[in-house]
Design a protein around this motif. Structure first.
Motif, PDB file in Angstrom:
ATOM      1  N   SER A  33       9.737  16.975 -38.297  1.00 41.45           N
ATOM      2  CA  SER A  33       9.827  16.537 -36.909  1.00 41.45           C
ATOM      3  C   SER A  33       8.940  17.390 -36.005  1.00 41.45           C
ATOM      4  O   SER A  33       8.231  16.873 -35.131  1.00 41.45           O
ATOM      5  N   LEU A  34       8.991  18.699 -36.201  1.00 43.15           N
ATOM      6  CA  LEU A  34       8.148  19.592 -35.405  1.00 43.15           C
ATOM      7  C   LEU A  34       6.670  19.277 -35.586  1.00 43.15           C
ATOM      8  O   LEU A  34       5.889  19.223 -34.621  1.00 43.15           O
ATOM      9  N   ILE A  35       6.266  19.094 -36.839  1.00 38.49           N
ATOM     10  CA  ILE A  35       4.849  18.831 -37.144  1.00 38.49           C
ATOM     11  C   ILE A  35       4.414  17.490 -36.571  1.00 38.49           C
ATOM     12  O   ILE A  35       3.335  17.364 -35.969  1.00 38.49           O
ATOM     13  N   ALA A  36       5.265  16.460 -36.713  1.00 40.98           N
ATOM     14  CA  ALA A  36       4.925  15.139 -36.191  1.00 40.98           C
ATOM     15  C   ALA A  36       4.757  15.173 -34.679  1.00 40.98           C
ATOM     16  O   ALA A  36       3.827  14.564 -34.119  1.00 40.98           O
ATOM     17  N   THR A  37       5.637  15.895 -34.015  1.00 44.16           N
ATOM     18  CA  THR A  37       5.540  16.006 -32.558  1.00 44.16           C
ATOM     19  C   THR A  37       4.246  16.723 -32.156  1.00 44.16           C
ATOM     20  O   THR A  37       3.540  16.311 -31.225  1.00 44.16           O
ATOM     21  N   ALA A  38       3.920  17.806 -32.863  1.00 48.13           N
ATOM     22  CA  ALA A  38       2.707  18.575 -32.543  1.00 48.13           C
ATOM     23  C   ALA A  38       1.448  17.747 -32.746  1.00 48.13           C
ATOM     24  O   ALA A  38       0.477  17.873 -31.988  1.00 48.13           O
ATOM     25  N   VAL A  39       1.453  16.877 -33.748  1.00 45.42           N
ATOM     26  CA  VAL A  39       0.259  16.096 -34.080  1.00 45.42           C
ATOM     27  C   VAL A  39       0.126  14.867 -33.185  1.00 45.42           C
ATOM     28  O   VAL A  39      -0.987  14.500 -32.782  1.00 45.42           O
ATOM     29  N   HIS A  40       1.251  14.233 -32.843  1.00 48.99           N
ATOM     30  CA  HIS A  40       1.190  12.935 -32.170  1.00 48.99           C
ATOM     31  C   HIS A  40       1.320  13.018 -30.658  1.00 48.99           C
ATOM     32  O   HIS A  40       0.767  12.184 -29.949  1.00 48.99           O
ATOM     33  N   ASP A  41       2.080  13.990 -30.138  1.00 51.04           N
ATOM     34  CA  ASP A  41       2.294  14.042 -28.694  1.00 51.04           C
ATOM     35  C   ASP A  41       1.044  14.537 -27.970  1.00 51.04           C
ATOM     36  O   ASP A  41       0.324  15.407 -28.473  1.00 51.04           O
ATOM     37  N   ALA A  42       0.813  13.991 -26.798  1.00 51.94           N
ATOM     38  CA  ALA A  42      -0.356  14.399 -26.013  1.00 51.94           C
ATOM     39  C   ALA A  42      -0.243  15.855 -25.569  1.00 51.94           C
ATOM     40  O   ALA A  42      -1.234  16.593 -25.569  1.00 51.94           O
ATOM     41  N   GLU A  43       0.965  16.258 -25.169  1.00 49.63           N
ATOM     42  CA  GLU A  43       1.183  17.639 -24.734  1.00 49.63           C
ATOM     43  C   GLU A  43       2.447  18.186 -25.410  1.00 49.63           C
ATOM     44  O   GLU A  43       3.507  18.311 -24.766  1.00 49.63           O
ATOM     45  N   PRO A  44       2.376  18.512 -26.689  1.00 43.22           N
ATOM     46  CA  PRO A  44       3.566  19.014 -27.400  1.00 43.22           C
ATOM     47  C   PRO A  44       3.993  20.379 -26.863  1.00 43.22           C
ATOM     48  O   PRO A  44       3.165  21.176 -26.415  1.00 43.22           O
ATOM     49  N   ARG A  45       5.308  20.644 -26.948  1.00 40.89           N
ATOM     50  CA  ARG A  45       5.816  21.929 -26.471  1.00 40.89           C
ATOM     51  C   ARG A  45       5.322  23.066 -27.355  1.00 40.89           C
ATOM     52  O   ARG A  45       5.158  24.197 -26.883  1.00 40.89           O
ATOM     53  N   ARG A  46       5.143  22.781 -28.629  1.00 47.24           N
ATOM     54  CA  ARG A  46       4.681  23.816 -29.561  1.00 47.24           C
ATOM     55  C   ARG A  46       3.498  23.272 -30.353  1.00 47.24           C
ATOM     56  O   ARG A  46       3.581  22.197 -30.932  1.00 47.24           O
ATOM     57  N   SER A  47       2.413  24.015 -30.385  1.00 43.11           N
ATOM     58  CA  SER A  47       1.208  23.580 -31.085  1.00 43.11           C
ATOM     59  C   SER A  47       1.399  23.678 -32.592  1.00 43.11           C
ATOM     60  O   SER A  47       2.300  24.406 -33.079  1.00 43.11           O
ATOM     61  N   VAL A  77      -7.124  16.181 -35.821  1.00 47.11           N
ATOM     62  CA  VAL A  77      -8.178  17.104 -35.403  1.00 47.11           C
ATOM     63  C   VAL A  77      -7.591  18.354 -34.757  1.00 47.11           C
ATOM     64  O   VAL A  77      -8.329  19.193 -34.240  1.00 47.11           O
ATOM     65  N   ASP A  78      -6.267  18.494 -34.777  1.00 42.73           N
ATOM     66  CA  ASP A  78      -5.616  19.650 -34.152  1.00 42.73           C
ATOM     67  C   ASP A  78      -5.938  20.937 -34.889  1.00 42.73           C
ATOM     68  O   ASP A  78      -6.105  20.951 -36.121  1.00 42.73           O
ATOM     69  N   ASN A  79      -5.996  22.023 -34.143  1.00 39.03           N
ATOM     70  CA  ASN A  79      -6.112  23.337 -34.767  1.00 39.03           C
ATOM     71  C   ASN A  79      -4.849  23.606 -35.583  1.00 39.03           C
ATOM     72  O   ASN A  79      -3.747  23.281 -35.158  1.00 39.03           O
TER      73      ASN A  79
END
Length: 549
Positions: A33-47, A77-79
């Motif tokens: 869930s954390l990874i999916a949010t970081a990858v898909h959300d425009a401005e995730p709370r945690r990178s 393409v996220d870091n």
């Protein structure tokens, strides 16, 4: 949830600084869930990068689900994607990671076959290109396949289908790959081969060699190692003009040379590469710094060299090998001669490459190779080739002009040779006089407009021809060519010097009396006429001195 999972979950919460109610009790679900949010959300709370660091600190990466997470992140393409995949390849089940990678590669291959992958990448700038995804997947293979129990028992069975799938998808992905992508894929495949070398049996080593060689053939122009520039600088240092922007100059490490440790790890040597005269073997040998092609090896690879020139592939490697081989031979004493089977195809192909290629360095290097080939030719063969180059109306004008310089080189060598030489004989003027010691065509100076004359190739050609005539007058003191004979002097005066002098006088008069012509334009054409006039005056004085003798 197990006690270990609960501890890892609390450690992850602490590392991320989040409350317990923000994460699912199942650590695998929480991580996904954390990874999916970081990858898909425009401005995730945690990178994604911070999540990866938290997993490292909490030692919770082993709870990841490769079959879910790898397809989720490989196109991002996220870091942090590369670090996450490397962490999974190290900590997760090797079998599951390999299965996930294999599924993604199969999906990419299907997309490429239907062109869906290229369309999606073009529509979504936030999605990594197929070549970038492939590099990530290949690196994951490198870390996980050696950990497979099946690899240790039956290495060929463990990788044969995977290698075939990789070859297929890399070949299809090459159409959208940049040179940088090509270098990255070559480097990744080299890493995979090196990682598997120790545990590979004979059949598997052959598969791995085939994989690496196939990638080199798919990306024959990707290396950008500047081999031809290095070779040219080694043998023609005084002719180097520093500049940037050439496709023949290398600005990064040589990924093909860096693949040799992997190749040696699976038993490939320069000798075994020589035994396979293919494009891949040629590229590999060209990038091996300590290797030098012999004439016999060059002959074995000659079909590869000719086809590469014709197809405009691996030119950096081809030119470097030809420069290094032929320049070394030219420096030998006594100097050897090439077989006509090598000479004839090259002198038919090189002039067109030297005149038509878009890269000025490649044109320059190619012309110098043509000079080397002619210098290593038996004098009668060289004589005929130069006659053909100078008289062939289908030859590009710049080559016909430059060929006058090649004729000058041959004449100077002939005049200084101890043995009889056709370029220092009575055959020279009857053959080349009608070609280079008169305008082309003979009436080219008759009533022609000065702008039309200066806009064409004839001024440059005449400068070269005058230079050749001057060298003959100055150097052939023993009159081996008959250049000092009264009839020869009279013929050149009548066919070249006098008509050119009369035309230059007329053109200068017309230019000085022109009205309404832009000053800069008029100045430029007067300058061009002065250069031609300077050469004419120098040659005329030399001819008059011979007449006076």
């Amino acid at each position: 949830m197990s006690t270990g999972g609960a501890l890892d979950l609390r450690a992850l919460q602490a590392c991320l600084g989040i409350d317990a109610d923000e994460l699912d009790e199942d650590l695998s679900v929480a991580l996904t869930s954390l990874i999916a949010t970081a990858v898909h959300d425009a401005e995730p709370r945690r990178s994604l990068s911070s999540i990866v660091e938290a997993m490292k600190d909490s030692e919770s990466a082993s709870h990841l689900e490769p079959l879910t997470v790898i397809p989720l992140v490989v196109g991002s393409v996220d870091n942090g994607v590369d670090d996450l995949l490397a962490l999974m390849a190290e900590k997760c089940s090797a079998k599951e990671v390999v299965m996930a990678v294999e599924e993604v590669i199969e999906t990419l291959d299907r997309q490429l076959q239907s062109d869906d992958g290229e369309e999606e990448a073009a529509e979504d700038p936030k999605r990594a290109s197929t070549p970038v995804q492939l590099v990530r997947l290949i690196r994951a293979y490198s870390s996980t396949i050696p950990r497979l129990p099946r690899w240790k028992k039956a290495p060929k069975d463990a990788v044969e289908s995977k290698i075939a799938e990789l070859q297929s998808v890399i070949s299809r992905a090459s159409h959208e790959a940049s040179p940088e992508d090509g270098r990255s894929i070559i480097s990744a495949i080299s890493g995979l081969v090196l990682a598997l070398a120790a545990g590979a049996d004979k059949e598997t080593r052959e598969l791995l060699r085939g994989l690496l060689e196939s990638v080199l053939v798919v990306f024959p122009n990707a290396a950008h190692a500047g081999l031809s520039r290095q070779a040219f600088a080694t043998h023609f240092r005084r002719l180097i003009v520093p500049h940037s922007g050439s496709s023949s100059s290398g600005s990064q490490g040589d990924v093909v040379a860096a693949s040799w440790p992997a190749l040696r790890g699976i038993g490939v040597t320069t000798s075994s590469a020589e035994g396979r005269p293919t494009l891949a073997s040629f590229i590999l040998l060209a990038h091996e710094p300590s290797y030098a092609f012999s004439v016999s090896t060059l002959a074995a690879f000659f079909p590869v060299i000719l086809s590469s020139i014709q197809l405009n592939i691996a030119l950096d490697e081809v030119l470097s090998v030809l420069i290094n081989t032929f320049a070394t031979l030219r420096a030998n004493t006594p100097q050897p001669e090439l077989d006509t089977d090598l000479i004839v195809p090259l002198v038919h192909l090189l002039p067109h490459l030297a005149s038509n290629h878009t890269d000025p360095d490649i044109r320059h290097y190619t012309f110098r190779i043509l000079s080397l080939v002619l210098g290593l030719s038996p004098p009668p063969v060289r004589f005929q080739v130069l006659k053909d180059l100078l008289s062939d109306e289908d030859m590009p004008p710049q080559i016909r002009i430059a060929a006058v310089g090649l004729l000058k080189e041959a004449v100077l060598e002939g005049l200084s040779a101890d043995d009889p030489n056709v370029f220092a004989s009575g055959h020279l003027l009857p053959t080349f006089g009608p070609i280079v010691l008169q305008p082309d065509p003979p009436d080219a100076l008759d009533a022609v407009n000065v702008d039309d004359f200066l806009d064409g190739p004839e001024p440059l050609r005449l400068v070269e021809c005058l230079g050749l005539y001057y060298v003959l007058l100055q150097r052939d003191r023993q009159n081996k060519t008959g250049i000092r004979n009264v009839d020869s002097l009279r013929n050149v005066q009548r066919s070249l010097l006098s008509p050119l002098g009369a035309s230059l006088t007329r053109w200068k008069t017309d230019s000085l009396s022109s009205v309404g012509i832009e000053h800069d334009h008029n100045h430029d054409r007067l300058l061009q006429l002065d250069i031609l006039g300077m050469w004419l005056e120098r040659v005329q004085n030399a001819a008059d001195n011979v007449n006076g003798d």
